[in-house]
Motif scaffolding. Sequence first.
Motif, PDB file in Angstrom:
ATOM      1  N   ILE A 116      -3.517 -28.592  13.892  1.00  0.00           N
ATOM      2  CA  ILE A 116      -4.434 -27.512  13.525  1.00  0.00           C
ATOM      3  C   ILE A 116      -5.047 -27.770  12.152  1.00  0.00           C
ATOM      4  O   ILE A 116      -6.252 -27.567  11.938  1.00  0.00           O
ATOM      5  N   SER A 117      -4.234 -28.262  11.223  1.00  0.00           N
ATOM      6  CA  SER A 117      -4.746 -28.563   9.878  1.00  0.00           C
ATOM      7  C   SER A 117      -5.812 -29.653   9.926  1.00  0.00           C
ATOM      8  O   SER A 117      -6.827 -29.582   9.219  1.00  0.00           O
ATOM      9  N   GLY A 118      -5.581 -30.669  10.774  1.00  0.00           N
ATOM     10  CA  GLY A 118      -6.568 -31.739  10.910  1.00  0.00           C
ATOM     11  C   GLY A 118      -7.873 -31.246  11.500  1.00  0.00           C
ATOM     12  O   GLY A 118      -8.960 -31.661  11.070  1.00  0.00           O
ATOM     13  N   ILE A 119      -7.781 -30.358  12.487  1.00  0.00           N
ATOM     14  CA  ILE A 119      -8.989 -29.798  13.090  1.00  0.00           C
ATOM     15  C   ILE A 119      -9.763 -28.953  12.077  1.00  0.00           C
ATOM     16  O   ILE A 119     -10.988 -29.057  11.965  1.00  0.00           O
ATOM     17  N   VAL A 120      -9.046 -28.135  11.316  1.00  0.00           N
ATOM     18  CA  VAL A 120      -9.692 -27.316  10.280  1.00  0.00           C
ATOM     19  C   VAL A 120     -10.333 -28.208   9.221  1.00  0.00           C
ATOM     20  O   VAL A 120     -11.450 -27.948   8.749  1.00  0.00           O
ATOM     21  N   LEU A 121      -9.637 -29.303   8.865  1.00  0.00           N
ATOM     22  CA  LEU A 121     -10.150 -30.216   7.848  1.00  0.00           C
ATOM     23  C   LEU A 121     -11.472 -30.847   8.274  1.00  0.00           C
ATOM     24  O   LEU A 121     -12.341 -31.120   7.432  1.00  0.00           O
ATOM     25  N   SER A 122     -11.655 -31.050   9.580  1.00  0.00           N
ATOM     26  CA  SER A 122     -12.892 -31.683  10.060  1.00  0.00           C
ATOM     27  C   SER A 122     -14.112 -30.802   9.847  1.00  0.00           C
ATOM     28  O   SER A 122     -15.244 -31.291   9.926  1.00  0.00           O
ATOM     29  N   PHE A 123     -13.902 -29.522   9.576  1.00  0.00           N
ATOM     30  CA  PHE A 123     -15.022 -28.603   9.327  1.00  0.00           C
ATOM     31  C   PHE A 123     -15.201 -28.316   7.828  1.00  0.00           C
ATOM     32  O   PHE A 123     -15.948 -27.424   7.468  1.00  0.00           O
ATOM     33  N   ARG A 124     -14.516 -29.090   6.989  1.00  0.00           N
ATOM     34  CA  ARG A 124     -14.586 -28.860   5.554  1.00  0.00           C
ATOM     35  C   ARG A 124     -15.060 -30.121   4.836  1.00  0.00           C
ATOM     36  O   ARG A 124     -15.030 -31.220   5.383  1.00  0.00           O
ATOM     37  N   GLU A 125     -15.479 -29.938   3.624  1.00  0.00           N
ATOM     38  CA  GLU A 125     -15.851 -31.055   2.754  1.00  0.00           C
ATOM     39  C   GLU A 125     -14.626 -31.428   1.931  1.00  0.00           C
ATOM     40  O   GLU A 125     -14.043 -30.586   1.254  1.00  0.00           O
ATOM     41  N   MET A 126     -14.215 -32.701   1.988  1.00  0.00           N
ATOM     42  CA  MET A 126     -13.094 -33.135   1.158  1.00  0.00           C
ATOM     43  C   MET A 126     -13.238 -34.623   0.853  1.00  0.00           C
ATOM     44  O   MET A 126     -12.782 -35.487   1.599  1.00  0.00           O
ATOM     45  N   ARG A 127     -13.910 -34.905  -0.253  1.00  0.00           N
ATOM     46  CA  ARG A 127     -14.058 -36.278  -0.726  1.00  0.00           C
ATOM     47  C   ARG A 127     -13.364 -36.384  -2.073  1.00  0.00           C
ATOM     48  O   ARG A 127     -13.794 -35.754  -3.050  1.00  0.00           O
ATOM     49  N   LEU A 128     -12.325 -37.192  -2.122  1.00  0.00           N
ATOM     50  CA  LEU A 128     -11.573 -37.317  -3.368  1.00  0.00           C
ATOM     51  C   LEU A 128     -12.380 -38.010  -4.450  1.00  0.00           C
ATOM     52  O   LEU A 128     -12.085 -37.852  -5.635  1.00  0.00           O
ATOM     53  N   THR A 129     -13.398 -38.773  -4.051  1.00  0.00           N
ATOM     54  CA  THR A 129     -14.255 -39.431  -5.040  1.00  0.00           C
ATOM     55  C   THR A 129     -15.374 -38.516  -5.543  1.00  0.00           C
ATOM     56  O   THR A 129     -16.090 -38.882  -6.473  1.00  0.00           O
ATOM     57  N   ARG A 130     -15.542 -37.357  -4.886  1.00  0.00           N
ATOM     58  CA  ARG A 130     -16.580 -36.390  -5.294  1.00  0.00           C
ATOM     59  C   ARG A 130     -15.969 -34.999  -5.414  1.00  0.00           C
ATOM     60  O   ARG A 130     -16.252 -34.106  -4.634  1.00  0.00           O
TER      61      ARG A 130
ATOM     62  N   ASN B  46     -20.006 -32.714   9.550  1.00  0.00           N
ATOM     63  CA  ASN B  46     -19.311 -33.983   9.751  1.00  0.00           C
ATOM     64  C   ASN B  46     -19.557 -34.531  11.157  1.00  0.00           C
ATOM     65  O   ASN B  46     -19.718 -35.744  11.331  1.00  0.00           O
ATOM     66  N   TYR B  47     -19.610 -33.640  12.138  1.00  0.00           N
ATOM     67  CA  TYR B  47     -19.863 -34.076  13.517  1.00  0.00           C
ATOM     68  C   TYR B  47     -21.319 -34.511  13.705  1.00  0.00           C
ATOM     69  O   TYR B  47     -21.602 -35.435  14.462  1.00  0.00           O
ATOM     70  N   GLN B  48     -22.227 -33.835  13.000  1.00  0.00           N
ATOM     71  CA  GLN B  48     -23.638 -34.246  13.057  1.00  0.00           C
ATOM     72  C   GLN B  48     -23.821 -35.632  12.441  1.00  0.00           C
ATOM     73  O   GLN B  48     -24.533 -36.486  12.991  1.00  0.00           O
ATOM     74  N   TYR B  49     -23.127 -35.861  11.333  1.00  0.00           N
ATOM     75  CA  TYR B  49     -23.192 -37.181  10.708  1.00  0.00           C
ATOM     76  C   TYR B  49     -22.583 -38.238  11.625  1.00  0.00           C
ATOM     77  O   TYR B  49     -23.063 -39.378  11.692  1.00  0.00           O
ATOM     78  N   MET B  50     -21.552 -37.858  12.355  1.00  0.00           N
ATOM     79  CA  MET B  50     -20.908 -38.786  13.275  1.00  0.00           C
ATOM     80  C   MET B  50     -21.874 -39.247  14.366  1.00  0.00           C
ATOM     81  O   MET B  50     -21.917 -40.427  14.732  1.00  0.00           O
TER      82      MET B  50
ATOM     83  N   PRO C 103     -23.935 -45.209  13.338  1.00  0.00           N
ATOM     84  CA  PRO C 103     -23.858 -46.286  14.334  1.00  0.00           C
ATOM     85  C   PRO C 103     -22.463 -46.896  14.441  1.00  0.00           C
ATOM     86  O   PRO C 103     -22.065 -47.375  15.511  1.00  0.00           O
ATOM     87  N   VAL C 104     -21.715 -46.883  13.341  1.00  0.00           N
ATOM     88  CA  VAL C 104     -20.365 -47.452  13.379  1.00  0.00           C
ATOM     89  C   VAL C 104     -19.463 -46.636  14.300  1.00  0.00           C
ATOM     90  O   VAL C 104     -18.599 -47.188  14.991  1.00  0.00           O
ATOM     91  N   PHE C 105     -19.672 -45.326  14.346  1.00  0.00           N
ATOM     92  CA  PHE C 105     -18.867 -44.477  15.232  1.00  0.00           C
ATOM     93  C   PHE C 105     -19.046 -44.894  16.686  1.00  0.00           C
ATOM     94  O   PHE C 105     -18.070 -44.996  17.437  1.00  0.00           O
ATOM     95  N   TRP C 106     -20.280 -45.140  17.113  1.00  0.00           N
ATOM     96  CA  TRP C 106     -20.522 -45.494  18.512  1.00  0.00           C
ATOM     97  C   TRP C 106     -19.951 -46.865  18.846  1.00  0.00           C
ATOM     98  O   TRP C 106     -19.424 -47.079  19.945  1.00  0.00           O
ATOM     99  N   VAL C 107     -20.027 -47.784  17.885  1.00  0.00           N
ATOM    100  CA  VAL C 107     -19.403 -49.094  18.086  1.00  0.00           C
ATOM    101  C   VAL C 107     -17.889 -48.931  18.208  1.00  0.00           C
ATOM    102  O   VAL C 107     -17.252 -49.534  19.077  1.00  0.00           O
ATOM    103  N   ALA C 108     -17.310 -48.110  17.326  1.00  0.00           N
ATOM    104  CA  ALA C 108     -15.863 -47.890  17.350  1.00  0.00           C
ATOM    105  C   ALA C 108     -15.424 -47.198  18.636  1.00  0.00           C
ATOM    106  O   ALA C 108     -14.371 -47.530  19.201  1.00  0.00           O
ATOM    107  N   LEU C 109     -16.222 -46.254  19.123  1.00  0.00           N
ATOM    108  CA  LEU C 109     -15.883 -45.557  20.363  1.00  0.00           C
ATOM    109  C   LEU C 109     -15.884 -46.522  21.547  1.00  0.00           C
ATOM    110  O   LEU C 109     -14.954 -46.520  22.372  1.00  0.00           O
ATOM    111  N   LEU C 110     -16.908 -47.364  21.627  1.00  0.00           N
ATOM    112  CA  LEU C 110     -16.980 -48.346  22.712  1.00  0.00           C
ATOM    113  C   LEU C 110     -15.840 -49.357  22.612  1.00  0.00           C
ATOM    114  O   LEU C 110     -15.206 -49.700  23.622  1.00  0.00           O
ATOM    115  N   ASN C 111     -15.559 -49.820  21.403  1.00  0.00           N
ATOM    116  CA  ASN C 111     -14.457 -50.757  21.216  1.00  0.00           C
ATOM    117  C   ASN C 111     -13.113 -50.136  21.549  1.00  0.00           C
ATOM    118  O   ASN C 111     -12.209 -50.818  22.041  1.00  0.00           O
TER     119      ASN C 111
END
Length: 318
Positions: free
Chosen positions: A56-70, A82-86, A90-98
Amino acid sequence: MSTTAPTGLANGSIIGRVLRAPGDLLGRISENRHWAYLLIIPSIIFIFIIIIYPTISGIVLSFREMRLTRPDLGTGFVGLRNYQYMIEDPVFWVALLNTVKWAAAAVILEFLLGLAAALTLNRDLPGMKVIAVLILLPWFLPNVVAGNIWALMLDPRLGVLNDILVQIGILAEGKAWFADPDTALSVAILVEAWHGYPFFALLFLAALKGIPKDLYKAAAVDGAGAFQSFWQITLPGMKMVIAAVVILRVIGLVNSPELLLILTGGGPGNATQVLSLYAFQTAYLLFDFGYAGALSVVAFVVLMTFCVVYLRVSGVAR
Protein backbone atom coordinates in the motif's frame (compact mmCIF):
# COMPACT_ATOMS: atom_id res chain seq x y z
CA MET A 1 -8.58 -41.05 64.79
CA SER A 2 -8.13 -38.13 62.40
CA THR A 3 -9.85 -38.28 58.96
CA THR A 4 -7.89 -35.39 57.47
CA ALA A 5 -5.98 -36.29 54.29
CA PRO A 6 -2.20 -36.23 54.56
CA THR A 7 -0.70 -32.83 53.82
CA GLY A 8 1.44 -34.18 50.95
CA LEU A 9 -1.56 -35.66 49.13
CA ALA A 10 -3.59 -32.51 49.60
CA ASN A 11 -0.81 -30.34 48.23
CA GLY A 12 -0.28 -32.75 45.36
CA SER A 13 -3.95 -32.58 44.44
CA ILE A 14 -3.89 -28.78 44.44
CA ILE A 15 -0.73 -28.68 42.34
CA GLY A 16 -2.25 -31.16 39.91
CA ARG A 17 -5.35 -29.01 39.46
CA VAL A 18 -3.19 -25.93 38.91
CA LEU A 19 -1.12 -27.72 36.29
CA ARG A 20 -4.20 -29.06 34.54
CA ALA A 21 -5.96 -25.69 34.51
CA PRO A 22 -4.21 -24.24 31.41
CA GLY A 23 -4.87 -27.45 29.50
CA ASP A 24 -8.53 -27.48 30.52
CA LEU A 25 -8.87 -23.82 29.55
CA LEU A 26 -7.22 -24.47 26.20
CA GLY A 27 -9.55 -27.38 25.62
CA ARG A 28 -12.64 -25.29 26.30
CA ILE A 29 -11.37 -22.49 24.03
CA SER A 30 -10.59 -24.91 21.21
CA GLU A 31 -14.19 -26.10 21.22
CA ASN A 32 -15.33 -22.57 20.39
CA ARG A 33 -16.15 -22.02 16.72
CA HIS A 34 -14.05 -18.84 16.72
CA TRP A 35 -10.89 -20.78 17.65
CA ALA A 36 -9.71 -20.87 14.01
CA TYR A 37 -9.77 -17.06 13.83
CA LEU A 38 -7.61 -16.83 16.94
CA LEU A 39 -5.07 -19.16 15.39
CA ILE A 40 -4.66 -17.12 12.21
CA ILE A 41 -4.46 -13.71 13.92
CA PRO A 42 -0.61 -13.87 14.30
CA SER A 43 -0.26 -14.79 10.62
CA ILE A 44 -2.57 -11.98 9.55
CA ILE A 45 -0.59 -9.46 11.61
CA PHE A 46 2.67 -10.74 10.13
CA ILE A 47 1.31 -10.57 6.56
CA PHE A 48 0.00 -7.04 7.13
CA ILE A 49 3.36 -5.80 8.44
CA ILE A 50 5.55 -7.55 5.87
CA ILE A 51 3.37 -7.52 2.71
CA ILE A 52 0.18 -5.46 2.82
CA TYR A 53 1.54 -2.29 4.44
CA PRO A 54 4.65 -2.02 2.17
CA THR A 55 2.48 -2.72 -0.90
CA ILE A 56 0.00 0.00 0.00
CA SER A 57 2.86 2.38 0.81
CA GLY A 58 4.44 1.70 -2.58
CA ILE A 59 1.17 2.36 -4.38
CA VAL A 60 0.66 5.63 -2.48
CA LEU A 61 4.26 6.61 -3.22
CA SER A 62 3.63 6.27 -6.96
CA PHE A 63 1.17 9.18 -6.73
CA ARG A 64 3.62 11.46 -4.91
CA GLU A 65 6.71 13.45 -5.75
CA MET A 66 9.83 12.12 -4.01
CA ARG A 67 13.22 12.95 -5.48
CA LEU A 68 16.04 12.89 -2.99
CA THR A 69 18.15 15.01 -5.34
CA ARG A 70 15.41 17.69 -5.48
CA PRO A 71 14.22 18.24 -1.89
CA ASP A 72 12.87 21.62 -3.00
CA LEU A 73 10.08 19.83 -4.87
CA GLY A 74 8.72 18.41 -1.63
CA THR A 75 6.75 15.17 -1.33
CA GLY A 76 3.33 16.40 -2.40
CA PHE A 77 0.59 14.54 -4.20
CA VAL A 78 1.05 14.68 -8.00
CA GLY A 79 -1.78 12.42 -9.11
CA LEU A 80 -1.10 10.48 -12.32
CA ARG A 81 1.89 12.55 -13.37
CA ASN A 82 4.37 9.70 -12.81
CA TYR A 83 2.18 7.38 -14.90
CA GLN A 84 1.83 10.00 -17.63
CA TYR A 85 5.60 10.35 -17.74
CA MET A 86 5.87 6.57 -17.91
CA ILE A 87 3.69 6.43 -21.04
CA GLU A 88 5.99 9.00 -22.67
CA ASP A 89 9.16 7.24 -21.50
CA PRO A 90 10.65 5.08 -24.31
CA VAL A 91 12.82 3.16 -21.84
CA PHE A 92 9.69 1.96 -20.03
CA TRP A 93 8.30 0.35 -23.20
CA VAL A 94 11.63 -1.30 -23.95
CA ALA A 95 11.79 -2.58 -20.37
CA LEU A 96 8.21 -3.87 -20.52
CA LEU A 97 8.87 -5.79 -23.74
CA ASN A 98 12.15 -7.16 -22.39
CA THR A 99 10.38 -8.25 -19.21
CA VAL A 100 7.94 -10.33 -21.24
CA LYS A 101 10.77 -11.84 -23.31
CA TRP A 102 12.91 -12.48 -20.23
CA ALA A 103 10.20 -14.19 -18.19
CA ALA A 104 8.57 -16.14 -21.05
CA ALA A 105 11.76 -17.49 -22.62
CA ALA A 106 13.40 -18.35 -19.28
CA VAL A 107 10.30 -20.14 -17.95
CA ILE A 108 9.84 -22.16 -21.16
CA LEU A 109 13.48 -23.28 -21.16
CA GLU A 110 13.48 -24.04 -17.43
CA PHE A 111 10.21 -25.94 -17.78
CA LEU A 112 11.54 -28.16 -20.59
CA LEU A 113 14.91 -28.77 -18.94
CA GLY A 114 13.32 -29.38 -15.54
CA LEU A 115 10.76 -31.80 -16.96
CA ALA A 116 13.46 -33.75 -18.82
CA ALA A 117 15.60 -33.90 -15.68
CA ALA A 118 12.65 -35.00 -13.51
CA LEU A 119 11.64 -37.77 -15.93
CA THR A 120 15.26 -38.97 -15.97
CA LEU A 121 15.62 -38.93 -12.19
CA ASN A 122 12.31 -40.75 -11.76
CA ARG A 123 13.78 -43.89 -13.35
CA ASP A 124 15.32 -46.57 -11.13
CA LEU A 125 18.78 -46.57 -12.67
CA PRO A 126 22.21 -46.84 -11.02
CA GLY A 127 23.81 -43.53 -10.06
CA MET A 128 20.60 -41.50 -10.06
CA LYS A 129 21.30 -40.07 -6.60
CA VAL A 130 24.65 -38.69 -7.72
CA ILE A 131 23.10 -37.29 -10.90
CA ALA A 132 20.32 -35.68 -8.82
CA VAL A 133 22.90 -33.83 -6.71
CA LEU A 134 24.73 -32.63 -9.83
CA ILE A 135 21.49 -31.43 -11.42
CA LEU A 136 20.53 -29.47 -8.31
CA LEU A 137 23.94 -27.82 -7.90
CA PRO A 138 23.11 -24.70 -10.00
CA TRP A 139 20.09 -23.97 -7.79
CA PHE A 140 22.28 -24.01 -4.68
CA LEU A 141 24.42 -21.16 -6.04
CA PRO A 142 23.32 -17.62 -5.09
CA ASN A 143 22.51 -15.33 -8.01
CA VAL A 144 25.59 -13.24 -7.29
CA VAL A 145 27.90 -16.27 -7.46
CA ALA A 146 26.23 -17.73 -10.56
CA GLY A 147 26.31 -14.37 -12.34
CA ASN A 148 29.99 -13.76 -11.65
CA ILE A 149 30.92 -17.31 -12.68
CA TRP A 150 29.22 -16.95 -16.05
CA ALA A 151 30.54 -13.42 -16.55
CA LEU A 152 34.05 -14.82 -16.17
CA MET A 153 33.36 -17.88 -18.35
CA LEU A 154 32.03 -15.66 -21.15
CA ASP A 155 34.72 -13.00 -20.85
CA PRO A 156 36.07 -12.21 -24.36
CA ARG A 157 39.71 -12.40 -23.21
CA LEU A 158 39.78 -14.85 -20.28
CA GLY A 159 36.55 -16.81 -20.71
CA VAL A 160 36.91 -20.58 -21.09
CA LEU A 161 33.79 -20.86 -23.28
CA ASN A 162 35.09 -18.30 -25.75
CA ASP A 163 38.39 -20.15 -25.85
CA ILE A 164 36.64 -23.46 -26.61
CA LEU A 165 34.55 -21.88 -29.39
CA VAL A 166 37.68 -20.38 -30.93
CA GLN A 167 39.56 -23.69 -30.69
CA ILE A 168 36.84 -25.64 -32.50
CA GLY A 169 36.50 -22.95 -35.17
CA ILE A 170 33.04 -21.57 -34.39
CA LEU A 171 34.47 -18.13 -33.52
CA ALA A 172 37.46 -16.40 -35.07
CA GLU A 173 38.12 -14.52 -31.81
CA GLY A 174 36.62 -14.10 -28.38
CA LYS A 175 33.22 -12.42 -28.40
CA ALA A 176 31.90 -9.95 -25.83
CA TRP A 177 28.47 -11.57 -25.56
CA PHE A 178 27.06 -9.11 -23.04
CA ALA A 179 28.36 -6.07 -24.93
CA ASP A 180 26.44 -6.94 -28.09
CA PRO A 181 22.76 -5.79 -28.10
CA ASP A 182 21.87 -8.69 -30.40
CA THR A 183 23.14 -11.40 -28.03
CA ALA A 184 23.11 -9.91 -24.53
CA LEU A 185 19.51 -10.76 -23.60
CA SER A 186 19.57 -14.20 -25.24
CA VAL A 187 22.76 -15.25 -23.45
CA ALA A 188 21.45 -13.88 -20.15
CA ILE A 189 18.29 -15.98 -20.62
CA LEU A 190 20.43 -19.10 -21.19
CA VAL A 191 22.37 -18.36 -18.00
CA GLU A 192 19.11 -17.90 -16.09
CA ALA A 193 17.73 -21.16 -17.52
CA TRP A 194 20.84 -23.02 -16.34
CA HIS A 195 20.51 -21.50 -12.89
CA GLY A 196 16.75 -21.93 -12.49
CA TYR A 197 15.81 -25.26 -14.09
CA PRO A 198 16.65 -27.35 -10.96
CA PHE A 199 13.72 -25.64 -9.23
CA PHE A 200 11.40 -27.14 -11.84
CA ALA A 201 13.20 -30.49 -11.74
CA LEU A 202 12.88 -30.84 -7.97
CA LEU A 203 9.17 -30.08 -7.78
CA PHE A 204 8.33 -32.03 -10.94
CA LEU A 205 10.14 -35.05 -9.50
CA ALA A 206 8.05 -34.79 -6.34
CA ALA A 207 4.90 -34.63 -8.49
CA LEU A 208 5.98 -37.71 -10.48
CA LYS A 209 6.54 -39.67 -7.28
CA GLY A 210 2.93 -38.96 -6.33
CA ILE A 211 1.40 -40.50 -9.48
CA PRO A 212 0.31 -44.13 -8.78
CA LYS A 213 2.26 -46.73 -10.76
CA ASP A 214 -0.91 -48.74 -11.26
CA LEU A 215 -2.16 -46.13 -13.73
CA TYR A 216 0.79 -46.79 -16.02
CA LYS A 217 0.32 -50.56 -15.71
CA ALA A 218 -3.35 -50.24 -16.62
CA ALA A 219 -2.49 -48.00 -19.57
CA ALA A 220 0.08 -50.54 -20.80
CA VAL A 221 -2.51 -53.33 -20.59
CA ASP A 222 -4.85 -51.18 -22.70
CA GLY A 223 -2.12 -50.82 -25.32
CA ALA A 224 -1.07 -47.23 -24.57
CA GLY A 225 2.44 -46.27 -25.68
CA ALA A 226 4.98 -44.17 -23.81
CA PHE A 227 3.80 -40.90 -25.38
CA GLN A 228 0.12 -41.66 -24.71
CA SER A 229 0.88 -42.50 -21.07
CA PHE A 230 2.85 -39.29 -20.73
CA TRP A 231 0.09 -37.18 -22.31
CA GLN A 232 -2.88 -38.86 -20.60
CA ILE A 233 -1.42 -39.71 -17.18
CA THR A 234 1.81 -37.86 -16.40
CA LEU A 235 0.88 -34.33 -17.46
CA PRO A 236 -2.66 -34.37 -15.94
CA GLY A 237 -1.20 -35.78 -12.73
CA MET A 238 1.28 -32.91 -12.57
CA LYS A 239 -1.19 -30.15 -13.51
CA MET A 240 -1.45 -28.51 -10.10
CA VAL A 241 2.30 -28.62 -9.52
CA ILE A 242 3.02 -27.24 -13.00
CA ALA A 243 0.66 -24.30 -12.40
CA ALA A 244 2.21 -23.50 -9.02
CA VAL A 245 5.80 -23.79 -10.24
CA VAL A 246 5.25 -21.66 -13.36
CA ILE A 247 3.56 -18.89 -11.37
CA LEU A 248 6.22 -18.89 -8.66
CA ARG A 249 9.03 -18.82 -11.21
CA VAL A 250 7.47 -16.01 -13.26
CA ILE A 251 7.04 -13.96 -10.09
CA GLY A 252 10.67 -14.64 -9.18
CA LEU A 253 11.97 -13.68 -12.62
CA VAL A 254 9.97 -10.45 -12.84
CA ASN A 255 10.79 -9.35 -9.30
CA SER A 256 14.45 -10.41 -9.06
CA PRO A 257 16.82 -8.73 -11.55
CA GLU A 258 20.03 -9.67 -9.70
CA LEU A 259 21.41 -11.82 -12.52
CA LEU A 260 20.84 -9.11 -15.13
CA LEU A 261 22.29 -6.50 -12.78
CA ILE A 262 25.50 -8.52 -12.47
CA LEU A 263 25.81 -9.64 -16.10
CA THR A 264 24.74 -6.54 -18.01
CA GLY A 265 23.40 -3.82 -15.70
CA GLY A 266 20.54 -3.40 -18.17
CA GLY A 267 22.88 -2.71 -21.09
CA PRO A 268 24.27 -2.39 -23.60
CA GLY A 269 22.07 0.64 -24.02
CA ASN A 270 18.76 -0.74 -22.77
CA ALA A 271 18.98 -4.10 -24.56
CA THR A 272 18.52 -6.07 -21.32
CA GLN A 273 16.55 -3.54 -19.31
CA VAL A 274 13.54 -5.01 -17.47
CA LEU A 275 10.92 -3.34 -15.28
CA SER A 276 12.29 -4.44 -11.91
CA LEU A 277 15.85 -3.44 -12.80
CA TYR A 278 14.65 -0.12 -14.23
CA ALA A 279 12.70 0.60 -11.05
CA PHE A 280 15.73 -0.30 -8.92
CA GLN A 281 18.04 1.94 -10.91
CA THR A 282 15.49 4.78 -10.91
CA ALA A 283 15.20 4.59 -7.13
CA TYR A 284 18.81 4.01 -6.08
CA LEU A 285 20.79 5.64 -8.87
CA LEU A 286 18.51 8.53 -9.87
CA PHE A 287 16.86 8.73 -6.42
CA ASP A 288 13.43 9.27 -7.97
CA PHE A 289 11.34 7.10 -5.67
CA GLY A 290 8.01 8.39 -6.94
CA TYR A 291 8.62 7.25 -10.52
CA ALA A 292 10.22 4.02 -9.27
CA GLY A 293 7.05 3.38 -7.28
CA ALA A 294 4.95 3.83 -10.42
CA LEU A 295 7.16 1.36 -12.31
CA SER A 296 6.78 -1.13 -9.48
CA VAL A 297 3.00 -0.77 -9.49
CA VAL A 298 2.88 -1.52 -13.23
CA ALA A 299 5.05 -4.61 -12.69
CA PHE A 300 2.69 -5.67 -9.88
CA VAL A 301 -0.38 -5.26 -12.11
CA VAL A 302 1.30 -7.18 -14.94
CA LEU A 303 2.10 -10.06 -12.59
CA MET A 304 -1.40 -10.17 -11.11
CA THR A 305 -2.94 -10.15 -14.59
CA PHE A 306 -0.66 -12.97 -15.72
CA CYS A 307 -1.48 -15.09 -12.65
CA VAL A 308 -5.24 -14.72 -13.09
CA VAL A 309 -5.15 -15.40 -16.84
CA TYR A 310 -2.76 -18.34 -16.49
CA LEU A 311 -4.79 -20.01 -13.75
CA ARG A 312 -7.96 -19.72 -15.80
CA VAL A 313 -6.39 -20.89 -19.05
CA SER A 314 -4.66 -23.84 -17.37
CA GLY A 315 -7.96 -24.95 -15.83
CA VAL A 316 -6.66 -24.83 -12.24
CA ALA A 317 -9.05 -22.02 -11.28
CA ARG A 318 -12.49 -21.23 -12.66
